[in-house]
Every structure is written in C-alpha cells, then in structure tokens.
Design an enzyme around this catalytic site. Structure first.
Site, PDB file in Angstrom:
ATOM      1  CG  HIS A   9      -0.243   0.282   2.496  1.00  0.00           C
ATOM      2  ND1 HIS A   9       0.518  -0.671   3.124  1.00  0.00           N
ATOM      3  CD2 HIS A   9      -0.154   1.381   3.271  1.00  0.00           C
ATOM      4  CE1 HIS A   9       1.034  -0.175   4.239  1.00  0.00           C
ATOM      5  NE2 HIS A   9       0.649   1.081   4.355  1.00  0.00           N
TER       6      HIS A   9
HETATM    7  C1  UD1 Z   1      -2.251   5.270   6.192  1.00  0.00           C
HETATM    8  C2  UD1 Z   1      -0.946   5.734   6.855  1.00  0.00           C
HETATM    9  C3  UD1 Z   1       0.117   4.664   6.673  1.00  0.00           C
HETATM   10  C4  UD1 Z   1      -0.365   3.300   7.135  1.00  0.00           C
HETATM   11  C5  UD1 Z   1      -1.656   2.973   6.410  1.00  0.00           C
HETATM   12  C6  UD1 Z   1      -2.221   1.632   6.789  1.00  0.00           C
HETATM   13  C7  UD1 Z   1      -0.496   8.159   6.783  1.00  0.00           C
HETATM   14  C8  UD1 Z   1       0.358   9.184   6.156  1.00  0.00           C
HETATM   15  N1  UD1 Z   1      -0.434   6.918   6.221  1.00  0.00           N
HETATM   16  O1  UD1 Z   1      -2.004   5.174   4.797  1.00  0.00           O
HETATM   17  O2  UD1 Z   1       1.254   5.018   7.442  1.00  0.00           O
HETATM   18  O3  UD1 Z   1       0.628   2.330   6.871  1.00  0.00           O
HETATM   19  O4  UD1 Z   1      -2.603   4.000   6.721  1.00  0.00           O
HETATM   20  O5  UD1 Z   1      -3.361   1.379   6.057  1.00  0.00           O
HETATM   21  O6  UD1 Z   1      -1.175   8.432   7.727  1.00  0.00           O
HETATM   22  N2  UD1 Z   1      -9.422   4.531   2.138  1.00  0.00           N
HETATM   23  C9  UD1 Z   1     -10.595   3.840   2.118  1.00  0.00           C
HETATM   24  N3  UD1 Z   1     -11.157   3.497   3.312  1.00  0.00           N
HETATM   25  C10 UD1 Z   1     -10.608   3.814   4.505  1.00  0.00           C
HETATM   26  C11 UD1 Z   1      -9.402   4.535   4.514  1.00  0.00           C
HETATM   27  C12 UD1 Z   1      -8.821   4.881   3.322  1.00  0.00           C
HETATM   28  O7  UD1 Z   1     -11.127   3.535   1.075  1.00  0.00           O
HETATM   29  O8  UD1 Z   1     -11.170   3.457   5.554  1.00  0.00           O
HETATM   30  C13 UD1 Z   1      -8.786   4.874   0.857  1.00  0.00           C
HETATM   31  C14 UD1 Z   1      -9.129   6.268   0.399  1.00  0.00           C
HETATM   32  O9  UD1 Z   1      -9.226   6.253  -0.968  1.00  0.00           O
HETATM   33  C15 UD1 Z   1      -7.910   7.068   0.814  1.00  0.00           C
HETATM   34  C16 UD1 Z   1      -6.798   6.051   0.652  1.00  0.00           C
HETATM   35  O10 UD1 Z   1      -7.379   4.795   1.003  1.00  0.00           O
HETATM   36  O11 UD1 Z   1      -7.726   8.214   0.073  1.00  0.00           O
HETATM   37  C17 UD1 Z   1      -5.607   6.297   1.519  1.00  0.00           C
HETATM   38  O12 UD1 Z   1      -5.993   6.448   2.890  1.00  0.00           O
HETATM   39  P1  UD1 Z   1      -5.076   7.344   3.872  1.00  0.00           P
HETATM   40  O13 UD1 Z   1      -5.599   7.291   5.255  1.00  0.00           O
HETATM   41  O14 UD1 Z   1      -4.850   8.676   3.274  1.00  0.00           O
HETATM   42  O15 UD1 Z   1      -3.651   6.640   3.802  1.00  0.00           O
HETATM   43  P2  UD1 Z   1      -3.209   5.106   3.774  1.00  0.00           P
HETATM   44  O16 UD1 Z   1      -2.616   4.816   2.443  1.00  0.00           O
HETATM   45  O17 UD1 Z   1      -4.266   4.189   4.269  1.00  0.00           O
END
Ligand code: UD1
Length: 375
Positions: A210
């Site tokens: 990821h």
């Molecule tokens: C975040 C953390 C990362 C961690 C990861 C575990 C930061 C900078 N990054 O990254 O350190 O390893 O979580 O998963 O804080 N999304 C969903 N559903 C959710 C959450 C996210 O669909 O419940 C999708 C959305 O499109 C979102 C994308 O995932 O834009 C990324 O989510 P985000 O929280 O920005 O970062 P992660 O890549 O999950």
C-alpha cells in the site's frame, strides 16, 4: 486521552487501553478516533477483533490530501481537548493523525506521550518519516520498541531523559490474539474462494502492498504486479488488498494482470484473519511496517518490498529481508526461502506481550508521580 486514526494504530492501542485499565490505581481514559480510516474493513472490524471499546469521540475526518487530512484532524481535535482537558495525550505510530493531534496538544501545553518513538527509515519521501520526526521532536515522553531508536532520537538532539524503552505493543496484541487466529482456509472460503489454493506442496505466500512509492504510479504498480505473477507460478499467493492499491489497479486498468493467476485477492482483512494467514504462510511479501514486526514475532520469513526500513531489528534479529522492488531480487528472495534458506530469526528484547504494562507503569509515574508533581 488516547488517539487512534488509521489501521496500524488499532493493534497498538488495544493492549495500552487494557493496561491502563488494569493499572493500580486505574488510569482513566478517553478514546478518540480521528476517523482517518473509516471503512468496515479498515476500522470497525479491527475494533471488534482487538476488543477495542467504542471510541468516546469520533472526529470523522475521512480521506483527503495530506494537508487536508492533517488540518482537518487538528481543527476537530482542538475542541475535544478544550472540552475534556486531559492530563496527557497518548499517540501511537506515525500516521497523519499521530502528528496532527500531537501538534494540537503541545501547543495547548498538554503533555504528549508517543508510543513507537524513534524509528527512522532516513527516507524523507515517506510521509510517515516526516510524521515520526516531528512528533518525536515535540512530544514529551517517548516510548521505544527497540534500542536503536534511542540513538536515532539522540542524533536529533532529543534528551534521553524523555526516552523510555518499553518494547513493542504490537506484539502484545499478537500474543493476546494468537490462539484465536482464524484458519487460512476459512478466510478464503468466507470470500467464496477455493481453499485448495493453499494446499500446494510449497504452501502459500501472503502479500500486502500500500505504500505510495509502490502503488501510486502505473510504472511501479505494473512492475510489482508482474513480479507477483511470476512468484505465483511457484507459490500461490493470498493478496489482502488495501483500498488505495485496489483503486489504483482499477484507475490504471491493471486488473487483467492478475486474472487467472494463482493469486487469491481479498479485501483488507480483520486482525484474526491476517494473523492466521501470516502464521500459516511459507513467506510474506509486504511493504507494511507492522507486518515486518509481526512476521518476526511469528518466525515467518518476510521479504520487504522497500529499499529501507525504520525497523532494523527485524532484519538484524528477526526474519525480515529488504529485497527492494526489483524483479530479480524479489524472485531470488522467494527462491531462497522456498529452498529452505529463509531466516528463522529470534524474537527481540521486550517483544514479550508485556510492553503496554511497562508503558502504563511509566505513564502513571510520569503524569502523577512525585518527580512530576515537584517539577
Ligand atoms: C495510512 C498511513 C500509513 C499506514 C496505512 C495503513 C499516513 C500518512 N499513512 O495510509 O502510514 O501504513 O494507513 O493502512 O497516515 N481509504 C478507504 N477506506 C478507509 C481509509 C482509506 O477507502 O477506511 C482509501 C481512500 O481512498 C484514501 C486512501 O485509502 O484516500 C488512503 O488512505 P489514507 O488514510 O490517506 O492513507 P493510507 O494509504 O491508508
């Protein structure tokens, strides 16, 4: 006030809440969920698996750019602090919510304790590295998971009197849940997949990916998927796919690459499902920080698809090997493990299931103890 935001925070916070409740005298807690992760798969199911209580406060910030997300957490966390006036804010890990709540609290003169302090990849392109550096600079009490962390903190001018080596709370969760891990075959069947995939003579491998550096560009994502396809010819794979990765595969039109391969693609898994899948695997291929530690605790060989790690002890003492993202290195790493040359490793100091108790004991002294009272 204890803060969680994203998936990797939940397994760290669960044992801490239990230890604070069991401490004599009991340490009262309010649990804040920023809502950075909000899906059933990414949040709610993990709360249930880990025995986390319902959050007292949910800030429901959701997704956004780093600036939007961090700012929104700050904006919404401030009134919660003003209302509840905690004697301390406890944050874990390195996600955007960790930094955002730390910044709000320290500027309001509320002491901050950071669990999992001092880890450094020395790669400032990782958003988490920025979160780690800044959180550690301004937090007041720093709990570390491995001894190398103190040297990193000292290099950044941090007084070692603020640092306390308590061990790895992530492994507290693992030890507490190990006996309840879900059988891998059941996990596949629950998603309508044939569990026979797991029965190949070599066993099976588990994949998670990821990191933006691996999945956010079409070039890097295509390359890594093609390599996984090659690996799957020798070893069937179970790929628990993060929403970021899934949406990029769709956006870049790469879905066809995995079609027909011996790769079972699953949505993000619950904690007990993931534990079962990892514990039974011949190897794990990942770019996650948490999985590097969990595989070390489980004694399962791990190939990390990154050039660096902020968790060097998993390489030095555990089962982790940094293979990077280059095809030949990954294939060689897999071949070595399948030929019986995988690392066996040993479990590092204080990864013993009792880290949260050590944190609770120190936290009590730090907040309410005579030294602080007199200061
Ligand atoms: C975040 C953390 C990362 C961690 C990861 C575990 C930061 C900078 N990054 O990254 O350190 O390893 O979580 O998963 O804080 N999304 C969903 N559903 C959710 C959450 C996210 O669909 O419940 C999708 C959305 O499109 C979102 C994308 O995932 O834009 C990324 O989510 P985000 O929280 O920005 O970062 P992660 O890549 O999950």
């Amino acid at each position: 006030m204890c803060v969680v935001g994203a998936r990797p925070n939940f397994m760290k916070m669960a044992p801490i809440l239990r230890a604070l409740a069991a401490h004599q005298p009991k340490i009262p807690v309010l649990l804040v969920h920023t809502g950075q992760h909000y899906d059933m798969d990414m949040s709610k199911k993990l709360f249930v698996d880990l025995g986390l209580p319902q959050p007292d406060i949910n800030l429901e910030v959701g997704s956004g750019s780093h600036a939007q997300q961090t700012a929104e957490v700050m904006r919404r966390f401030e009134p919660a602090l003003d209302t509840h006036k905690p004697s301390c804010v406890l944050v874990v890990g390195d996600v955007n919510s960790t930094l955002a709540c730390t910044l709000v609290a320290v500027k309001k003169d509320v002491p901050v304790a950071h669990v999992e302090a001092g880890l450094r990849s020395y790669d400032r392109k990782m958003p988490e590295e920025i979160n780690r550096i800044l959180t550690d600079q301004v937090a007041d009490r720093l709990y570390t998971t491995e001894r190398s962390a103190a040297a990193n903190l000292q290099r950044e001018g941090i007084d070692l009197a603020r640092v306390c080596f308590t061990g790895n709370v992530m492994i507290d969760s693992l030890e507490a849940s190990r006996a309840h891990a879900r059988a891998p075959g059941e996990t596949l069947q629950a998603h309508g997949l044939d569990a026979a995939l797991l029965d190949s003579p070599q066993g099976y491998g588990v994949v998670t990916l990821h990191r933006p550096s691996n999945v956010d560009s079409i070039e890097s994502l295509t390359a890594v998927l093609q390599t996984l396809l090659e690996v799957s010819r020798d070893l069937p794979l179970v790929f628990a796919m993060h929403p970021r990765t899934r949406s990029n595969i769709e956006r870049f039109g790469l879905g066809g690459l995995l079609a027909g391969a011996r790769i079972a693609v699953l949505p993000p898994q619950g904690y007990l499902e993931m534990l079962g899948l990892m514990a039974g695997a011949a190897l794990v291929l990942t770019d996650s920080g948490g999985l590097q530690e969990e595989t070390t605790a489980l004694g399962v060989p791990c190939l990390t698809l990154r050039e660096n790690t902020e968790r060097p002890i998993t390489v030095e003492q555990g089962t982790n090997t940094l293979v990077g993202v280059e095809r030949t290195a990954i294939l060689q790493g897999v071949a070595d493990i399948l030929a019986g040359r995988g690392k066996r490793g040993r479990v590092p100091e204080y990864w013993d299931g009792h880290a949260a108790e050590r944190i609770a004991a120190d936290l009590w002294q730090w907040i309410y103890g005579p030294a602080t009272a007199g200061a």
